[in-house]
Structure formats: structure tokens, C-alpha cells
Design an enzyme around this catalytic site. Structure first.
Site, PDB file in Angstrom:
ATOM      1  N   LYS A 147      -5.099 -12.688  -9.954  1.00  0.00           N
ATOM      2  CA  LYS A 147      -6.419 -13.037  -9.422  1.00  0.00           C
ATOM      3  C   LYS A 147      -7.464 -11.988  -9.780  1.00  0.00           C
ATOM      4  O   LYS A 147      -7.129 -10.862 -10.133  1.00  0.00           O
ATOM      5  CB  LYS A 147      -6.336 -13.233  -7.910  1.00  0.00           C
ATOM      6  CG  LYS A 147      -6.027 -11.972  -7.133  1.00  0.00           C
ATOM      7  CD  LYS A 147      -6.354 -12.142  -5.650  1.00  0.00           C
ATOM      8  CE  LYS A 147      -6.413 -10.784  -4.971  1.00  0.00           C
ATOM      9  NZ  LYS A 147      -7.099 -10.752  -3.717  1.00  0.00           N
ATOM     10  N   LYS A 193       0.835  -1.210   0.000  1.00  0.00           N
ATOM     11  CA  LYS A 193       0.000   0.000   0.000  1.00  0.00           C
ATOM     12  C   LYS A 193       0.867   1.256   0.000  1.00  0.00           C
ATOM     13  O   LYS A 193       0.540   2.250  -0.639  1.00  0.00           O
ATOM     14  CB  LYS A 193      -0.937   0.010   1.219  1.00  0.00           C
ATOM     15  CG  LYS A 193      -2.019  -1.069   1.170  1.00  0.00           C
ATOM     16  CD  LYS A 193      -3.252  -0.580   0.436  1.00  0.00           C
ATOM     17  CE  LYS A 193      -4.146  -1.663  -0.141  1.00  0.00           C
ATOM     18  NZ  LYS A 193      -4.463  -2.777   0.722  1.00  0.00           N
ATOM     19  N   LYS A 205     -11.224  -6.210  -7.358  1.00  0.00           N
ATOM     20  CA  LYS A 205     -11.855  -4.923  -7.701  1.00  0.00           C
ATOM     21  C   LYS A 205     -10.812  -3.958  -8.238  1.00  0.00           C
ATOM     22  O   LYS A 205     -11.024  -3.290  -9.231  1.00  0.00           O
ATOM     23  CB  LYS A 205     -12.464  -4.294  -6.441  1.00  0.00           C
ATOM     24  CG  LYS A 205     -13.833  -4.795  -6.122  1.00  0.00           C
ATOM     25  CD  LYS A 205     -14.387  -4.084  -4.902  1.00  0.00           C
ATOM     26  CE  LYS A 205     -13.783  -4.602  -3.615  1.00  0.00           C
ATOM     27  NZ  LYS A 205     -14.459  -5.746  -3.035  1.00  0.00           N
TER      28      LYS A 205
END
Ligand code: ADP
Ligand code: TRP
Length: 329
Positions: free
Chosen positions: A194, A111, A197
Site C-alpha cells: 500500500k 513496531k 509515508k
């Protein structure tokens, strides 16, 4: 009876990855465990500091949980921010969480790389909040995807450390849980990785037939195999994996045999896959439509869940306060 806790952040609609990675376990587990399923709205603030429509996003997940079959008569369904005891436990756990170990968490580092201008303390302490969510109900099992393993490891650390520091045997160490022996990873159809969103490759439970078809027909393929029983390259393997997850085993075998005989027609396979995904999503889609327009029912479910979750959380906090040594009131 063993206790199960799990949650999903309200950052958009649920997709096939969320369903097969997490929600499917919720539905199975509610039959035989004491289950707490929540919507992690506090967690969503760590990456979405100004969440547009936070309330609406929470409603969306709530309606989608119900549409998938999460049953408020069998499981406690609640919104994280309704339970004020969670941040109190989070505070205590943070006192015993070390900056160094939090900084080493892979998803934190990820992040920070993605968004260097928003490295907030909430992001750093994401694992302590998640640990509080879990141990506040003394969870034995936590159904989550493979990507959550490090957070689960931290939750066990914090539970164990609390016991050591206060010389008690109070918190259990929660285990990750997966329905199959191998954690499910639903692939994306854009070649690698994978479904998610943030990667923009998700097929949502709410997608209509033509949207599903469009997404599936766009899936990356190649020229087709040239020798029998050839190993499948990743993009092709991904289409097969998705078919294995949503289609009938005989459908999967039919196309797998075709592939092995070098007779595969990807166009036919994709049409079949799109039809099978649509058949799976259609009834869920209808129920999402129904629940998302039933505000009164959603409020009632959230209220009932909040009452039960608060009761469980309050019992824990009463013990914790006493263990740490605060005056009982
Ligand atoms: P997203 O990746 O779309 O942001 P989240 O990180 O909010 O999804 O994940 C919510 C839950 O769904 C977690 O338990 C996670 O492990 C699971 N999950 C998400 N994507 C997948 C996937 N592609 N395969 C399996 N499980 C998944
Ligand atoms: N970190 C989880 C995710 O990104 C969401 C979550 C928050 C969670 N608290 C939890 C999952 C407690 C299980 C248990 O998907």
C-alpha cells in the site's frame, strides 16, 4: 444523531492513501453526523520520541484537513493534546488493560521488530489511548483504513470491559466505518503493498505537477500482456487500482480494454494517470498553500475545536469519575 470520531498522526504530509482511506470519509460524514476529527499528536510520540517541529507538523495536518474540505462549521476539528481529559480516561482504561492482550497486537509486534531499541510503554498502550480518543465522545462510527481493525477491536473490548467492571451500560462499542463495502486500500506504485509515508512510495496532496509525473512515470510495469484478458500481475493491477480511484470511469475502461486486447502502452497510461492525479490535487494544493500561510485562521479553528471537544470530553469524565467512585468536585 450518531457520533463519528477519527484522527491522523501528524508525522508528515497527507498522501493519496490518507485521503481516499480516511479524509474522504471525514468530508462525506460531516454532512450527516456529529463529527470529531483530531490530530493525534500524543500518538505520534510513541514512534517519534523527539519529534522535530511537532507544532509545525500539527499545523500542516490542520491546513491539509481544511484544504481537503473538512469544515470547522460542520465538524469539530481539534488537536488531541488540547484535551487533557483524554489522558485521564487513558489512565482509567489502562488499569483494566492487560499486558498480555496489548503485547499480542500485531502493529505493536511489528513496531518492536522494526525498532527494538524503542519499545516504550506508550507504544504498548497505543490501543488504550486510541480507545480513549474514541469512547470519550461516545463514538458510534470510526472512519479508518483496514490497518486499524485490530485497534478498533481493542477499543470495543475496553468499552465493554469498563461496563462490565463497573456494572453500567455507559460506553458504546464503536464500529469501524468505510464508505464502500470494502475498506479502501490505495496501492503504492513500487510494485507491491500500500501507499504509505514510511514505505517512501507516497504521492502527497502537496506534490506539484512535475513531482507527480516523476513518481507515476517511475511506477513498476512489465513487458505487457501477451494473451487477451490476461490476469494482471500485482504491479500492473496497482496502477489500474489507482486509476480507478482518481480517474474518470471511462478513462479506466479505455485502458482496461487496451490491456485486455494486448494493446496497452504503459507510457500513455501513466501520462494519463499523472494528469488525472494532478487535476485532483491541484485545487487542494492551492488551498493548502492558502491555509498554511494563514496562521490566525488555523489557531482560530484549533481553538474553536478544542472548546467543543473539551466540553464533550469533560461531560464524559464527570460521569466516569462518578461511576468509578471518585469524589465529585
Ligand atoms: P501512513 O501509512 O502514511 O503512516 P497513517 O498510518 O498515519 O499513514 O494513516 C492515517 C490514516 O490513513 C488511517 O486511517 C489509515 O488507515 C489511512 N491510510 C493510510 N495509508 C492508506 C492507504 N494506502 N490506503 C488506505 N488508507 C490508508
Ligand atoms: N491509529 C490511527 C492511525 O494510525 C490514528 C488514531 C489515533 C485514530 N486515535 C484514533 C484513528 C482514534 C481513529 C480514532 O491512523
Amino acid at each position: 444523531m450518531e457520533t463519528v470520531v477519527s484522527g491522523i498522526r501528524p508525522t508528515g504530509n497527507l498522501h493519496l492513501g490518507n485521503y481516499f482511506g480516511a479524509v474522504k470519509s471525514f468530508i462525506t460524514m460531516q454532512e450527516q453526523y456529529k463529527c470529531f476529527y483530531f490530530i493525534a499528536d500524543w500518538h505520534s510520540l510513541t514512534t517519534h520520541p523527539h519529534p522535530a517541529n511537532l507544532r509545525q507538523n500539527v499545523r500542516t495536518i490542520l491546513a491539509e484537513y481544511l484544504a481537503c474540505g473538512v469544515d470547522p462549521d460542520k465538524a469539530t476539528i481539534y488537536v488531541q493534546s488540547d484535551i487533557r481529559e483524554i489522558p485521564e480516561l487513558y489512565l482509567y482504561l489502562n488499569m483494566n488493560a492487560y499486558i498480555g492482550e496489548l503485547e499480542r497486537v500485531t502493529s505493536f509486534k511489528e513496531k518492536v521488530r522494526q525498532n527494538p531499541n524503542n519499545v516504550n510503554a506508550g507504544l504498548l498502550t497505543y490501543p488504550t489511548l486510541m480507545a480513549a480518543d474514541i469512547i470519550i465522545h461516545h463514538a458510534d462510527k470510526v472512519p479508518v483504513g483496514k490497518d486499524q481493525e485490530q485497534n478498533m477491536e481493542m477499543a470495543r473490548h475496553f468499552a465493554r470491559r469498563f461496563n462490565q467492571i463497573y456494572e453500567v451500560e455507559y460506553f458504546k462499542e464503536p464500529a469501524s466505518f468505510s464508505l464502500s463495502d470494502k475498506a479502501v486500500k490505495v496501492p503504492g506504485l513500487d510494485g507491491t503493498g500500500k501507499m504509505g509515508k514510511s514505505t517512501g512510495n507516497a504521492i502527497y496532496l502537496i506534490d506539484d505537477e512535475s513531482t507527480i509525473k516523476k513518481k507515476v512515470m517511475r511506477a513498476v510495469t512489465d513487458q505487457g500482456p501477451t494473451t487477451p484478458n490476461q490476469v494482471k500481475p500485482e504491479p500492473i493491477e496497482n496502477i489500474f487500482t489507482l486509476m480507478q480511484i482518481v480517474s474518470d470511469p471511462s478513462t479506466y475502461e479505455y485502458f482496461n480494454d487496451k490491456y485486455n486486447a494486448c494493446e496497452i502502452r504503459y507510457g500513455d497510461m501513466k501520462k494519463q494517470l499523472a494528469a488525472d492525479i494532478n487535476a485532483f490535487c491541484a485545487p487542494i494544493r492551492e488551498r493548502i498553500e492558502y491555509y498554511s500561510h494563514n496562521e490566525a485562521l488555523l489557531s482560530q479553528v484549533a481553538e474553536k475545536g478544542a472548546t467543543a471537544a473539551r466540553e464533550s470530553a469533560a461531560r464524559t469524565l464527570q460521569d466516569v469519575r462518578q461511576i468509578i467512585g471518585f469524589r465529585r468536585n
